[in-house]
Design an enzyme around this catalytic site. Structure first.
Site, PDB file in Angstrom:
ATOM      1  N   ALA A  81       0.818  -1.214   0.000  1.00 25.85           N
ATOM      2  CA  ALA A  81       0.000   0.000   0.000  1.00 25.85           C
ATOM      3  C   ALA A  81       0.853   1.265   0.000  1.00 25.85           C
ATOM      4  O   ALA A  81       1.892   1.341   0.654  1.00 25.85           O
ATOM      5  CB  ALA A  81      -0.929   0.002   1.209  1.00 25.85           C
ATOM      6  N   VAL A 148       2.914  -1.893   4.427  1.00 28.45           N
ATOM      7  CA  VAL A 148       3.296  -0.535   4.047  1.00 28.45           C
ATOM      8  C   VAL A 148       4.423  -0.580   3.014  1.00 28.45           C
ATOM      9  O   VAL A 148       5.477  -1.158   3.264  1.00 28.45           O
ATOM     10  CB  VAL A 148       3.767   0.262   5.283  1.00 28.45           C
ATOM     11  CG1 VAL A 148       4.051   1.706   4.909  1.00 28.45           C
ATOM     12  CG2 VAL A 148       2.740   0.179   6.401  1.00 28.45           C
ATOM     13  N   CYS A 149       4.207   0.077   1.872  1.00 33.62           N
ATOM     14  CA  CYS A 149       5.189   0.007   0.784  1.00 33.62           C
ATOM     15  C   CYS A 149       6.553   0.547   1.207  1.00 33.62           C
ATOM     16  O   CYS A 149       7.576  -0.035   0.890  1.00 33.62           O
ATOM     17  CB  CYS A 149       4.682   0.797  -0.426  1.00 33.62           C
ATOM     18  SG  CYS A 149       5.911   0.975  -1.738  1.00 33.62           S
ATOM     19  N   PHE A 150       6.580   1.656   1.927  1.00 31.66           N
ATOM     20  CA  PHE A 150       7.856   2.326   2.195  1.00 31.66           C
ATOM     21  C   PHE A 150       8.555   1.770   3.437  1.00 31.66           C
ATOM     22  O   PHE A 150       9.498   2.357   3.941  1.00 31.66           O
ATOM     23  CB  PHE A 150       7.658   3.844   2.301  1.00 31.66           C
ATOM     24  CG  PHE A 150       7.457   4.476   0.954  1.00 31.66           C
ATOM     25  CD1 PHE A 150       8.541   4.845   0.178  1.00 31.66           C
ATOM     26  CD2 PHE A 150       6.191   4.638   0.430  1.00 31.66           C
ATOM     27  CE1 PHE A 150       8.377   5.384  -1.090  1.00 31.66           C
ATOM     28  CE2 PHE A 150       6.008   5.180  -0.834  1.00 31.66           C
ATOM     29  CZ  PHE A 150       7.103   5.552  -1.589  1.00 31.66           C
ATOM     30  N   LYS A 164      14.550   4.764   1.511  1.00 30.81           N
ATOM     31  CA  LYS A 164      13.784   4.659   0.278  1.00 30.81           C
ATOM     32  C   LYS A 164      13.155   6.004  -0.087  1.00 30.81           C
ATOM     33  O   LYS A 164      12.502   6.640   0.734  1.00 30.81           O
ATOM     34  CB  LYS A 164      12.696   3.606   0.493  1.00 30.81           C
ATOM     35  CG  LYS A 164      11.919   3.176  -0.721  1.00 30.81           C
ATOM     36  CD  LYS A 164      11.140   1.906  -0.354  1.00 30.81           C
ATOM     37  CE  LYS A 164      10.214   1.465  -1.448  1.00 30.81           C
ATOM     38  NZ  LYS A 164       9.562   0.191  -1.129  1.00 30.81           N
TER      39      LYS A 164
END
Length: 277
Positions: A81, A148-150, A164
């Site tokens: 996400a 969580v993507c990050f 990132k």
């Protein structure tokens, strides 16, 4: 002569329209109707997107999402996400058999992301590609610790000072690669974390401490504040230089816009798509 690609700057669009246009461009390119495309866009309203394989109701706190008046959409690509708010989003649409395009997803990702790398450097940031250098880090890629993507860099993700700065995802359909991702200009850690379900308050607190060590936005690093227009200029040149191409502005026809709007309504606005199991 450099190869000509189309360049589309869509500006702020609805979540459903953004995903529908990326899919439509993939389809048109597969039919030979348009050349490869670089597209930049933003989100109105700010939106949480989830990956194609994510389970929305398992991971996302929809009560909080509605309270913050955020949009929501499922991407056609994988990954985790992403909160699309203070960012520039990019997409790349190009044939799998484009000259010198690697066959493997990982290596193609490296080639296509060269434009991102140069874009960050155009902004004065010392960006580089992350390559997992231990078995533990490689294992983390296979079993992400959170939704969580990050939360962590992936293979060839763009990082600055070990953190990132861009999250990307890729899919291949109809012989075409679609890679799109978020270039963080600013990041509201607390808002992002508030949108996810956690098994306990202790695990939420761990993420609260962990995320700032893993993700960073351009304006946390840049010597002077950067806005969307500055990013568009820097990354447009980055993609031209990184892929050795010439970008030519393109405007969709009325027929193309009708196609995209219909796809947005029938697929990306539908609960059947967004809440699929």
């Amino acid at each position: 002569m450099k190869t000509t690609w189309y360049f589309i700057n869509s500006g702020p669009c609805s979540p459903a329209f953004n995903m529908a246009l990326d899919e439509a461009l993939l389809h048109w390119h597969s039919k030979g109707l348009i050349p490869p495309v670089i597209r930049f866009y933003e989100w109105n309203p700010a939106t949480l997107s989830i990956g194609y394989f994510q389970r929305a109701e398992k991971d996302i706190d929809f009560e909080q999402l509605h309270k913050l008046n955020l949009g929501f959409v499922r991407r056609p690509t994988g990954g985790r996400a992403v909160l699309h708010e203070h960012e520039l989003t990019y997409s790349i649409i190009v044939n799998e058999d484009y000259p010198d395009m690697p066959k493997t997803v990982t290596e193609a990702y490296r080639v296509l992301s060269e434009g991102l790398l140069l874009g960050f450097r155009n902004l004065g940031l010392d960006a580089y590609f992350s390559v997992p250098d231990s078995e533990e880090k490689r294992a983390d890629l296979k079993t992400p610790k959170s939704a969580v993507c990050f939360d962590a860099p992936s293979w060839y993700e763009l990082v600055v000072e070990g953190k990132k700065v861009a999250g990307s995802a890729q899919t291949r359909q109809e012989g075409v690669i679609l890679q799109h991702g978020a270039i963080l200009i600013d990041l509201d850690d607390e808002k992002l974390i508030s949108l996810f379900k956690f098994p306990s308050e202790a695990s939420r607190e761990r993420m609260r401490k962990h995320l700032p060590q893993k993700a960073v936005a351009i304006n946390q690093l840049a010597q002077k504040p950067v806005d969307v227009e500055t990013c568009i200029s820097a990354f447009r040149k980055g993609f031209e230089d990184g892929l050795d191409i010439e970008l030519v502005p393109y405007t969709l026809t009325k027929e193309q816009m009708d196609f995209v709007n219909n796809l947005a309504k029938t697929r990306y606005e539908s609960d059947e798509w967004n809440f699929r199991k």
